[in-house]
Write a protein that holds these residues in place. Sequence first.
Motif, PDB file in Angstrom:
ATOM      1  N   ASN A   1       0.865  -1.117  -0.136  1.00 53.94           N
ATOM      2  CA  ASN A   1      -0.297  -0.098  -0.015  1.00 53.94           C
ATOM      3  C   ASN A   1       1.037   1.288   0.216  1.00 53.94           C
ATOM      4  O   ASN A   1       1.147   1.996   1.059  1.00 53.94           O
ATOM      5  N   LEU A   2       1.542   1.531  -1.210  1.00 55.19           N
ATOM      6  CA  LEU A   2       2.647   2.777  -1.347  1.00 55.19           C
ATOM      7  C   LEU A   2       1.720   3.928  -1.279  1.00 55.19           C
ATOM      8  O   LEU A   2       2.351   5.123  -0.709  1.00 55.19           O
TER       9      LEU A   2
ATOM     10  N   THR B   1       9.913  -3.002  -5.088  1.00 53.51           N
ATOM     11  CA  THR B   1       9.949  -3.722  -6.354  1.00 53.51           C
ATOM     12  C   THR B   1      10.685  -4.973  -6.326  1.00 53.51           C
ATOM     13  O   THR B   1      10.793  -6.051  -7.076  1.00 53.51           O
ATOM     14  N   ASP B   2      11.780  -4.971  -5.341  1.00 55.20           N
ATOM     15  CA  ASP B   2      12.504  -6.570  -5.210  1.00 55.20           C
ATOM     16  C   ASP B   2      11.688  -7.529  -4.336  1.00 55.20           C
ATOM     17  O   ASP B   2      11.485  -7.443  -3.353  1.00 55.20           O
ATOM     18  N   ALA B   3      11.029  -8.460  -5.048  1.00 56.27           N
ATOM     19  CA  ALA B   3      10.038  -9.224  -4.649  1.00 56.27           C
ATOM     20  C   ALA B   3      10.588 -10.220  -3.634  1.00 56.27           C
ATOM     21  O   ALA B   3       9.957 -10.979  -2.940  1.00 56.27           O
TER      22      ALA B   3
ATOM     23  N   LEU C   1      11.475   3.502  -1.045  1.00 54.83           N
ATOM     24  CA  LEU C   1      10.499   2.560  -0.862  1.00 54.83           C
ATOM     25  C   LEU C   1      10.038   1.856  -1.992  1.00 54.83           C
ATOM     26  O   LEU C   1       9.700   0.584  -2.102  1.00 54.83           O
ATOM     27  N   CYS C   2       9.618   2.923  -2.880  1.00 58.33           N
ATOM     28  CA  CYS C   2       9.027   2.351  -4.090  1.00 58.33           C
ATOM     29  C   CYS C   2      10.059   1.426  -4.776  1.00 58.33           C
ATOM     30  O   CYS C   2       9.702   0.540  -5.410  1.00 58.33           O
TER      31      CYS C   2
ATOM     32  N   GLU D   1       9.667  12.515   1.216  1.00 57.51           N
ATOM     33  CA  GLU D   1       9.553  12.255  -0.277  1.00 57.51           C
ATOM     34  C   GLU D   1      10.925  11.462  -0.761  1.00 57.51           C
ATOM     35  O   GLU D   1      10.779  10.383  -1.515  1.00 57.51           O
ATOM     36  N   ASN D   2      11.971  11.580  -0.364  1.00 59.39           N
ATOM     37  CA  ASN D   2      13.175  10.781  -0.463  1.00 59.39           C
ATOM     38  C   ASN D   2      13.118   9.284  -0.246  1.00 59.39           C
ATOM     39  O   ASN D   2      13.483   8.569  -0.714  1.00 59.39           O
TER      40      ASN D   2
END
Length: 197
Positions: A170-171, A191-193, A186-187, A180-181
Amino acid sequence: MHGRIGAVCMNCNPMTNGHLYLIETVAARVDFLYVFILEEDKSVFRFQDRIRLVKEATSHLENISVVPGGKFIISMETMPGYFEKANLQNIILNASNDLTVFAKYIAPNMGISIRFAGSEPCDCFTAQYNYNMSRILPLYGIEFVEISRKEISGEVVSASKVRKLLGENNLDKIRNIVPENVYQFLCSWQTDATKDL
């Protein structure tokens, strides 16, 4: 260094707007502030990422220095239970070893006369650590000040909440409670599953 020098110790696993609020609030109360980031790699996020994100998010503050906590500030040497605190909520904490090292050796060598912490309404372990600071630090001439935690929509901002939201992918909700940084980091991290919360 002269003037009133303060300290705050944080894990920032990861950094939130609550951490940023605390740093900005206490930096305004002192001439200079040391922000110690726990150095043990016992958290979800690596030390090198945690400290970099804090430095980036606080780069607008001229009277602070973000530094590693080393082996003697809330570490495996001085308080190993911190890194298993989720399982230790019902114990009575004795933080005298950790705090005595800070008060006798670290604070005097760095000119620190006041230590800050955020209030802790949710985590019994950390609440006890704050209580220990209020009791032990003044014995060494170090003032302790607890700052009320930042809330958003009536809810305390916490790193554990961010980690929970990450686990739920839940980004969108995370964006409101981290700088913001940190959100951008975190985004990419999400992405690393293979990451396991």
